[in-house]
Design an enzyme around this catalytic site. Structure first.
Site, PDB file in Angstrom:
ATOM      1  CD  GLN A 125     -30.320 -56.472  66.723  1.00  0.00           C
ATOM      2  OE1 GLN A 125     -29.799 -55.590  67.398  1.00  0.00           O
ATOM      3  NE2 GLN A 125     -30.686 -57.625  67.229  1.00  0.00           N
ATOM      4  N   GLY A 126     -31.970 -54.285  62.579  1.00  0.00           N
ATOM      5  CA  GLY A 126     -33.108 -53.358  62.638  1.00  0.00           C
ATOM      6  C   GLY A 126     -34.252 -53.907  63.474  1.00  0.00           C
ATOM      7  CE1 TYR A 127     -33.825 -58.206  65.235  1.00  0.00           C
ATOM      8  CE2 TYR A 127     -34.185 -58.565  67.577  1.00  0.00           C
ATOM      9  CZ  TYR A 127     -33.890 -59.053  66.321  1.00  0.00           C
ATOM     10  OH  TYR A 127     -33.667 -60.391  66.165  1.00  0.00           O
ATOM     11  CB  SER A 128     -35.341 -50.335  68.745  1.00  0.00           C
ATOM     12  OG  SER A 128     -34.921 -51.178  69.764  1.00  0.00           O
ATOM     13  CD  GLU A 243     -28.770 -57.322  71.270  1.00  0.00           C
ATOM     14  OE1 GLU A 243     -28.461 -56.143  71.324  1.00  0.00           O
ATOM     15  OE2 GLU A 243     -29.846 -57.713  70.760  1.00  0.00           O
ATOM     16  CD  GLU A 382     -35.179 -50.886  84.528  1.00  0.00           C
ATOM     17  OE1 GLU A 382     -34.715 -51.009  83.370  1.00  0.00           O
ATOM     18  OE2 GLU A 382     -34.638 -50.183  85.401  1.00  0.00           O
TER      19      GLU A 382
END
Lengths: 395, 374, 374, 395
Positions: A125-128, A243, A382
């Protein structure tokens, strides 16, 4: 479904697990954190489940799911946890599959879904990105149209199992106009596409689970886009809910409890005294918290139709609670080792000495250290609080 | 009873701090940990440049004749630079014992500590003791001129590179503890060496009829000395923890001031501000307890022991809170092996596991209250 | 196993909620608490208008034949309006026992409950029991046709206005528990009445050779029934707590949205936002546990009892957290007697003190695990 | 001062307390929360200390202080706590006195200070307003010049002991220009000035400790202003530090521990079992936390010169820690009562029944309930965190 039928189903699951979960697989699963290769264990267990038709419990029957109700899925998961089955990474079955089912074209579904089921395709998964963590909408990795292709340049970070995967689903910026989250698209790329390089990042426990990826003029066909151009953030949010609400958080905690109970027996045989009131109290508190988490999952699941995501508040609530609980459980597990808890087993196993101290604790240290990431990856605790607060307070 | 550091303590703090920042850093530490020669180099540097290996010893043996608050000052500085071993075992733990033993062998050992030719590991913890070092189970038997020592000691920190070991045993039939000063290369002594999560080296130690001469026996009534050394170790660990915590918070403040999310530095989010405030509060309370236990080290044994339990309990709790939140506030990068942060985090964790959790020390405190009342 | 409320449960929830909002509020509650007639009025209203006094009883006695989840629904609504007593003691606790006793006297008592002519207080807790109601110590002696009862029971909730008491005693020489159904005006029965912090009335009860007829004896093997009634009470208290917590959070959200400080509503401060999110999480987990224990009430006694301990432990913790933070987020006004908030806060506190703290229930849970293992 | 001299001093304090702290006073102090009149007990103890010259430990000798070092003050306070002495409200000696000493004119000092010492003047504090709580700078109660007088109109709230006090020191708005905190002045008013009315506010425990005050054309001479006009916020901040760092927070916790220990003996005599490991652990944790608080106070005190305030970060740290600890201690105390903890003793004592349950617990309930205000009055714990964060993070 009637209780009697559910009990019959539970028996069927147990019989299957008894037969197929070899001691080797159980051991490998118990020692999974950084000791054995995750890749082999997972591939083997994936194949077993695939042959049985049970590898994708949450998928609709027409795409190869087993056609279970939410309750059956829960029974399956709790039996797997009780038996100590390996936990398959969620990127293929729990994340990419449902996205394609919901947002993919017929062509995409018929090409990818069977290959996900069979295990031919392993996804990451390429998110951040380095500057876009909690603030995902600020991502910059760009896909620029060139004829029928996108050309991708940029970087992705914290990509779990990128070094095992042969495909990646990722968010890319396709527009810099309008609101930041409006210029993002969801695309799929084979990991062997020229221009993709992988740099490992070692975790605090010394393991290689995550990576940074660099994209240098990476060319993919526009047909690899899922959903409309610049509409990717909607899919991203849908996926984050998966997720966060996904079934394996509670499962991991019940695994920790299972290890703790095995540890208790072994530890006492070796002269460690664990059964004092402070230990028993903490263990009971974790078990009680797990009960609360499990019943909350059940309540939420019973409001769902098959395949739907759990909604962002419920997803955040489950993610937050499960990660907190996992951290407490692994902390207690580690404490059962006394001074042996301080041994770096990864180094020891890599050197001549082999495992130091009691065998039951081989991965407790790594689990505790890796567990720190649970309240960070997939959205920090958070951020989860912020999402929940938005709904609780209302605007 | 002025509780501020006096002038010489400030000078000590500054000179240790300066020496470490000139001669030691995260990169060097990581490189050095794969090399078993490193602590000796550092110890020689301490001996040659700042003299702190002689800190607690009397001037006639070449020491500086300093007290527990000076040790606190040094340990906090060592904690801040993440170099506690083997100063702790050699100077603090072994030093406490050797100082009170009036034999030529002990005096020689002290001289060797001061000039960095002796590096000592502590071998009086036992299997299952989990932080309580006074559970002594090895055995010594007289062999005419000297003794045979047999037994084992798990997770002996600094054992792999120690030149000598302080071995605790049960003597003869009366079951009293004795302490022996044993060269690490004595025949019959075997070590299985490994790394700890904080990068330090340790070993499981086995003694199989290790023959030692008569003057290796430091005392045959070791229990009071072991208790004293354990409390001195705890006080030192408390100070070290404070040094680590200060660094964890400083790094976290720095990181959150630089890292932008949602268009502003993380340090401008109120939730993170309050978390850092809470970390600060924990550190100040911890620093007070580190000072308290240093001052109480010279009280009566029950008072001293109760103070040490209280300090370990409170500082242990502070350490976990500060360390876990430092990682949390760093986000993903905090969970990696890339920053010094992870090393500090793991050191706090190792202290908890090796020297006892807050729960364990609260239990010890409760027991000491009950003992005291009876 | 669908865990959502079914249609009839939704109707029940809505009708109880509507009845209470039409007929009950904070002001009326405060006025009524100085008047010992109030609970009877409310109970008559329940009987005449919404029929919930018959909730758990069989249709042939005039009841609604509903299950534990329906009780949960009602108790949550009662909690939300802060009117748990004496429904809890009369319908839930006494009802659980009377339903299982097959005597004419018990059937008459049930009819009296349903038409609100009987209001029952539970007197089988004992001095020092602190939340564990099964510690029965009063004594019964046969007096030919009936029995003499002697003993006492502290902090008997609803005792001052109860028409009847369920008294637990030790019978004869075999020491088994017995249960008696005793009119509150029986000679020899004295009550010292007082108020609880949540405004409810309670009494310390003394029985001095109180003569009762033979059919006042409900059962001479009461232990299993007492255990069952206690677990039913716990499940109901869990649901009540959830109702209270939901109200505490709703009030807090409302207040922080209106109250301005530093030029903006309190609800826009991130720290307070996250606190309210945490309160919400606690409430959702509590609601899950309340449902869990309701469903487990029909399991085997060990399983039931373990579930009740787990639910009380988790919900007790949630209750404290939610209540304390509701006050904190209200600031000074939250610490006064001016808002309903304070009453809800004190009710949560009273539940903790009367029905056992989370610590106590975790201990009970641990014991039940050990029992189960043996 | 040498250890030997300090021990002699401690002995002197003990002897004084032995002689003067009558059993009646000790009992009254122990039952103070809302059972006996605070006024009488305090006045009596104030007089005793005044006669001895010890009523104002923190004041310089020239204004009537005993000339003690900070360490002597600490010894005095800890001995008072250990002996169970009444705690005098801080408004006169700890708050108004130091402000006058630091900011007052010679005339103000010579008029007020002796009267504070003698107990002729009892002070209350007018800071908060209904719309200005944590955000003190937004206060609106206004003082308008009229000849040589100020005419005050507005309201003050949460005024502790206003119904006992004969003087009030208060913050008023004397200008609406510039920054909000720049238009505030610090003035003194006799409580019998025409136009002041007092409305009681009952606390959650049903007690009358705080009030709302209304000011309706209240006229005071301008000579009753302390410091320059529009410079009052500086004084307010100085005072808040006193309130937060003041010595009685730890003292109150040690009193709770003292009661707990007495309760333990009595409770066991009555068949309550307190000495289990969970109780002992919690009690130990509170005692350990108190030790940490006490030594932090000592560290801070030893950095001070006489009469100086402790600085805002240290003051906030002490206030935050002490209020948290007090709340935990009173919670544990209340739990020792079991079901009797739920009795409303205030109502019981007001009715015929008298005290219900064990005598040792008469005020545990009220103390716990009133303790909720500790993290709110004098600046909420949230505000204290903000103050500390400002310094820790730096700007």
């Amino acid at each position: 479904m009637r209780i009697k039928d559910l009990e019959a189903f539970r028996a069927e699951v147990r019989a299957f697990l008894d037969e197929n979960l070899t001691p080797e697989l159980r051991d490998a699963a118990a020692l999974q954190a950084g000791v054995y290769s995750e890749g082999d264990v997972c591939r083997s267990w994936h194949q077993t489940l695939y042959q049985k038709g049970w590898v994708a419990p949450s998928w609709p029957e027409k795409y190869g799911g087993p056609g279970w109700t939410p309750i059956q899925r829960m029974i399956f998961e709790s039996e797997c946890a009780a038996a100590g089955a390996p936990i398959l990474p969620g990127m293929s079955i729990l994340m990419c599959g449902p996205v394609l089912i919901r947002f993919g074209t017929e062509e995409q579904k018929s090409f990818f879904l069977p290959r996900i089921l069979s295990g031919e395709h392993f996804w990451c998964q390429g998110y951040s990105e380095p500057q876009a963590g909690s603030d995902l909408a600020s991502l910059r990795c760009a896909a620029v149209r060139d004829g029928d292709d996108y050309v991708i340049n940029g970087t992705k970070i914290w990509t779990t199992h990128a070094h095992y995967a042969n495909w990646i689903f990722m968010l890319v910026r396709t527009s810099t106009e309008g609101r930041r989250q409006d210029g993002i698209s969801f695309v799929l790329a084979p990991m062997d596409t020229p221009g993709i390089t992988i740099t490992p990042i070692l975790s605090m426990s010394g393991e290689h689970e995550v990576n940074q990826l660099f994209f240098d003029d990476v060319r993919i066909p526009m047909s690899n886009r899922v959903g409309d151009e610049n509409e990717g953030f909607k899919i991203a949010k849908y996926l984050l809910e998966f997720e966060r609400g996904g079934g394996d958080a509670g499962m991991q905690v019940s695994l920790v409890l299972k290890w703790l109970d095995e540890a208790l027996v072994q530890a006492e045989a070796q002269g460690f005294k664990l059964r004092d009131s402070s230990y028993l109290t903490k263990r009971a508190e974790i078990e009680i918290d797990l009960l609360a988490l499990t019943w909350t999952q059940r309540r939420i699941v019973s409001e769902l139709e098959t395949g739907q995501s759990v909604g962002d508040v419920s997803a955040s609530l489950l993610k937050l609670t499960a990660s907190d609980l996992y951290q407490h459980a692994t902390e207690l597990a580690l404490a059962t080792l006394g001074p042996y808890g301080a041994v770096d087993q990864r180094v020891a196993l890599g050197e001549d000495e082999g495992l130091i101290g009691p065998r039951y604790g081989a991965v407790f240290g790594a689990r505790y250290l890796n567990g720190r990431a649970q309240s960070i990856f997939g959205g920090t605790s958070e951020i989860q609080h912020t999402i929940i607060a938005r709904s609780v307070i209302g605007r | 009873m002025n509780l501020m550091l006096n002038e010489s303590q400030c000078i000590l703090r500054d000179s240790v701090g300066r020496y470490l920042s000139d001669n030691y850093d995260h990169q060097r530490r990581r490189a050095a940990q794969s090399d078993e020669g490193w602590p000796q180099q550092l110890m020689r540097g301490f001996a040659e440049n700042i003299g702190i290996l002689g800190l607690p010893f009397p001037p006639e043996l070449g020491g500086l004749d300093c007290g527990p608050v000076d040790t606190m000052v040094v340990m906090e500085a060592l904690g801040g630079a993440l170099v506690a071993e083997p100063y702790l075992s050699t100077v603090v733990a072994a030093g406490t014992i050797l100082k009170d033993v009036d034999t030529a062998a002990a005096r020689n050992a002290i001289s060797a500590i001061i000039d960095a030719t002796a590096v000592i590991a502590i071998a009086f913890s036992q299997d299952g003791a989990a932080g309580d070092f006074s559970n002594v189970k090895a055995i010594a038997r007289s062999n005419g001129d000297g003794y045979f020592l047999s037994g084992n000691n798990i997770v002996t920190r600094g054992g792999p590179y120690a030149t000598h070991l302080l071995v605790g045993t049960c003597m003869g039939v009366d079951g009293r503890c004795a302490l022996f000063y044993v060269p690490a290369d004595a025949p019959g002594l075997t070590r299985v060496n490994y790394s700890l999560i904080d990068g330090d080296r340790a070993c499981d130690l086995t003694l199989d009829k290790v023959a030692v001469p008569a003057d290796a026996l430091l005392t045959s009534d070791a229990a009071p000395l072991i208790a004293k050394a354990n409390d001195a170790t705890r006080a030192a660990i408390c100070a070290e923890s404070v040094g680590i915590m200060r660094r964890l918070l400083a790094d976290t403040v720095e990181y959150t001031r630089q890292r932008l999310q949602f268009g502003k530095p993380l340090s401008e989010f109120q939730v993170l501000q309050h978390r850092m405030a809470a970390m600060h509060v924990e550190i100040e309370l911890a620093a007070s307890m580190a000072l308290m236990v240093a001052l109480e080290l010279e009280s009566t044994p029950p008072q001293r022991s109760k103070a040490a339990a209280a300090a370990m309990a409170r500082i242990g709790r502070a350490g976990r809170f500060v360390a876990e939140n430092a990682v949390q506030l760093h986000g993903a990068i905090g969970t990696t092996d890339e920053l010094a942060l992870g090393q500090y985090f793991k050191r706090i964790l190792a202290i908890d596991l090796l020297f006892g959790s807050p729960d364990m020390h609260v239990s010890r405190y409760v027991e000491s209250c009950v003992d005291h009342a009876n």
